[in-house]
Write an enzyme that holds these catalytic residues in place. Structure first.
Site, mmCIF file in Angstrom:
data_model
loop_
_atom_site.group_PDB
_atom_site.id
_atom_site.type_symbol
_atom_site.label_atom_id
_atom_site.label_comp_id
_atom_site.label_asym_id
_atom_site.label_seq_id
_atom_site.Cartn_x
_atom_site.Cartn_y
_atom_site.Cartn_z
ATOM 1 N N GLY A 155 0.745 -1.125 0.141
ATOM 2 C CA GLY A 155 -0.107 -0.212 0.206
ATOM 3 C C GLY A 155 0.831 1.314 -0.093
ATOM 4 N N LEU A 164 1.817 5.106 1.364
ATOM 5 C CA LEU A 164 1.863 5.646 2.926
ATOM 6 C C LEU A 164 1.931 6.995 2.512
ATOM 7 C CD1 LEU A 164 2.459 4.407 5.856
ATOM 8 C CD2 LEU A 164 4.690 5.177 5.456
ATOM 9 N N LYS A 207 -1.329 4.756 6.229
ATOM 10 C CA LYS A 207 -0.930 3.696 5.047
ATOM 11 C C LYS A 207 -2.434 3.202 4.561
ATOM 12 C CE LYS A 207 0.971 -0.838 4.280
ATOM 13 N NZ LYS A 207 1.860 -2.043 5.127
ATOM 14 N N ASP A 267 8.194 -11.626 8.569
ATOM 15 C CA ASP A 267 8.532 -11.038 7.391
ATOM 16 C C ASP A 267 9.348 -9.797 8.002
ATOM 17 O OD1 ASP A 267 8.125 -10.189 4.941
ATOM 18 O OD2 ASP A 267 6.416 -9.064 5.241
#
Length: 444
Positions: free
Chosen positions: A173, A175, A189, A286
Site C-alpha cells: 500500500g 504511505l 497507510k 516478515d
C-alpha cells in the site's frame, strides 16, 4: 470538617483566656458574710445567735453601702466581659463556618479535574499521550486499545490523499503524510488489495500492534475502514525505512558506522522483546529492511505485523510467506517456523548494513544472486572482509569491531537453525559495539 472542629476547640480556649484576663480575681473570689464585715466578733466576745431589728444607725452604715456599690460594679464588669467574649466567639465561629463552606465548594472542581490516565494495564504503559492526539469528535470508537478514526478526518489530513503527501510506495500500500493539526503529524497507510489475505493481514496488524508496546516496535495509533478500503495510522517515522536509507537516492550516506550499529542494536532489542518477553513468543515472519522504520534520531522500530504468528501456532507447518532473500531455508523448504527464522532474517539485514547491497540482486534476466551466498566465503576471510564492506563506511570503524559484526552475521545466517544464536545472545554482543550516547556501552 476535622479542621473545623479543631478551630472550634481553639476558639473555646481563646474565650476562656479572655475571661481570665478581663474578669478580676475579686469577681470570682467568694464574698465574706456581711455580719463579719459590719461587726467582727472577737474571740473573747459572744455574739447573739439572732440579730435584732437593726437600728437606724446600723441600717445606714457606710460600710454596707460601699459593699453594695462594689458588687454592682463587679456585675457590670462581668456582664461586659461576657458580652465581649460572646461577640468574639460568635465572630470566630461565623468566620470558620464561612471558611469551611468556601473550602468545600472549591475542593470539588479540583478533584473533578484529576482524570485517570488511560493505561494498558497488562504492560503498564500509558496510552493517554497517544490517544489524546486525536480530537474526540473525530474518533469513531475503539477496538481493544486501538482507536477507530473518522474517514473524513483522514481525507482532510492527507489533502484527499494527494500525491504530494505520498511518503513511499510499498507492495502492500501507499504511505501518506497526514497533518492532523499544527502540532501533530502521522503516517497513514492505505492498504492495497481486497482479498481474504489482505483482510487477514490487516486484522493481524491491528490485533498485534494493539498489544505490543515497546520502544523498538512502531506505534499503531489508529485505523479506519471505509467501504472496502482499509487504513492504518502509525506514528511518523521521519527518516523512512532502512531500505530507503540504504538503497534509495542517498545510498547509505546518511548512515555512519555507529548509526548502523545502533540500528542493529535496536532491531535486536525489538526481537528480544518479541521472542523472550511476550507470552507466548511472537515470530514476526516478515522481518526485512523495508519493515524497519527510522525516526528523526535514527532510532529503529519494527513494523508491519501482518504475517506475525505466535510460537504456539508455529509448531505446526504454516503457509510459506515472506520476502525473497529474507526467508530462512528450513521455513522455505519445510514450512518450519521458529524464532530462529527471525534470527536468519536479522542476519540478512546485518549483511545489508555491513555490505550495502540488496538481499537479492539480479545478475541476468534469469539469474539472481543472494547476498548470503555471495558474502559467506568472504565474511570468514579477514583479508577479504574489509574489501566487501560498503564503501560509504569503509575504513571508518575499528577492524576488531568489524570482525565481531561479521562473525555475528555468519552465525545468524547458518542454514541449520540450531547453529544460529538466540536473539538475546545477539543483543548482548552488540551492546559493547554501540557508543553510550546511542544506547550502548562503548566509551570513547
Amino acid at each position: 470538617m476535622n479542621l473545623f472542629l479543631k478551630n472550634w476547640m481553639i476558639s473555646i480556649w481563646v474565650l476562656f483566656f479572655l475571661l481570665l484576663v478581663l474578669v478580676p480575681m475579686d469577681a470570682v473570689r467568694p464574698d465574706p458574710p456581711l455580719s463579719s464585715i459590719a461587726d467582727p466578733v472577737l474571740p473573747t466576745e459572744k455574739k447573739p445567735p439572732f440579730s435584732q431589728i437593726p437600728t437606724e444607725d446600723e441600717a445606714y452604715s457606710p460600710g454596707v453601702s460601699e459593699i453594695i456599690v462594689h458588687h454592682q460594679d463587679l456585675n457590670k464588669k462581668i456582664l461586659a466581659a461576657l458580652i465581649i467574649a460572646s461577640t468574639l466567639l460568635a465572630g470566630i465561629l461565623v468566620f470558620l463556618f464561612c471558611f469551611w463552606i468556601f473550602k468545600q465548594k472549591n475542593s470539588e472542581p479540583l478533584n473533578a479535574k484529576k482524570t485517570p490516565k488511560r493505561q494498558d494495564t497488562s504492560k503498564g504503559l500509558s496510552l493517554g499521550p497517544i490517544l489524546d492526539k486525536f480530537t474526540p469528535s473525530r474518533i469513531a470508537g475503539k477496538k481493544g486499545s486501538v482507536t477507530v478514526i473518522d474517514y473524513e478526518w483522514l481525507v482532510s489530513a492527507t489533502n484527499n490523499f494527494h500525491e504530494e503527501n505520498i511518503v513511499r510506495v510499498e507492495t502492500s500500500g501507499h504511505l501518506y503524510k497526514a497533518r492532523f493539526n499544527d502540532h501533530f503529524v502521522a503516517a497513514v497507510k492505505r492498504v492495497h488489495g481486497r482479498g481474504p489475505d489482505t483482510q487477514r493481514g490487516f486484522e493481524n496488524e491491528v490485533e498485534w500492534l494493539g498489544k505490543l508496546k515497546h520502544q523498538n516496535v512502531v506505534n499503531l495509533m489508529g485505523y479506519c475502514i471505509h467501504d472496502d478500503t482499509r487504513f492504518l495510522v502509525y506514528e511518523m517515522m521521519h527518516q523512512g525505512s532502512l531500505e530507503y536509507q540504504l538503497h534509495g537516492p542517498s545510498h547509505g550516506t546518511t548512515l555512519t558506522w555507529q548509526h548502523r550499529m545502533k540500528v542493529a542494536l535496536d532491531i535486536a532489542r525489538g526481537l528480544e522483546y518479541l521472542h523472550e518477553r511476550c507470552n507466548p513468543p511472537v515470530i514476526h515472519r516478515d522481518l526485512k529492511s523495508s519493515n524497519i522504520l527510522l525516526d528523526s534520531n535514527f532510532n529503529a522500530k519494527i513494523s508491519d505485523f501482518g504475517l506475525a504468528a505466535t510460537g504456539l501456532h508455529a509448531k505446526n507447518k504454516v503457509k510459506i510467506s515472506g520476502t525473497s532473500g529474507y526467508v530462512a531455508p528450513e521455513y522455505l523448504s519445510d514450512g518450519k517456523l521458529t524464532e530462529k527464522s527471525d534470527v536468519y532474517a536479522f542476519g540478512v539485514i546485518l549483511l545489508e548494513l555491513l555490505i550495502g547491497r540488496k538481499p537479492v540482486e539480479k545478475m541476468s534476466p534469469s539469474l539472481f544472486q543472494s547476498i548470503v551466498t555471495w558474502a559467506m566465503p568472504q565474511l570468514t576471510d579477514r583479508s577479504k572482509l574489509p574489501n566487501i564492506v560498503d564503501p560509504v563506511i569503509r575504513d571508518t570503524m575499528d577492524l576488531k569491531h568489524l570482525y565481531q559484526v561479521a562473525a555475528v552475521a555468519v552465525l545468524c545466517v547458518q542454514p541449520e537453525p540450531s547453529y544460529r544464536p538466540l536473539i538475546t545472545d545477539v543483543l548482548h554482543s552488540f551492546i559493547p559495539l554501540v557508543p553510550v550516547e546511542l544506547g550502548g556501552s562503548l566509551r570513547a
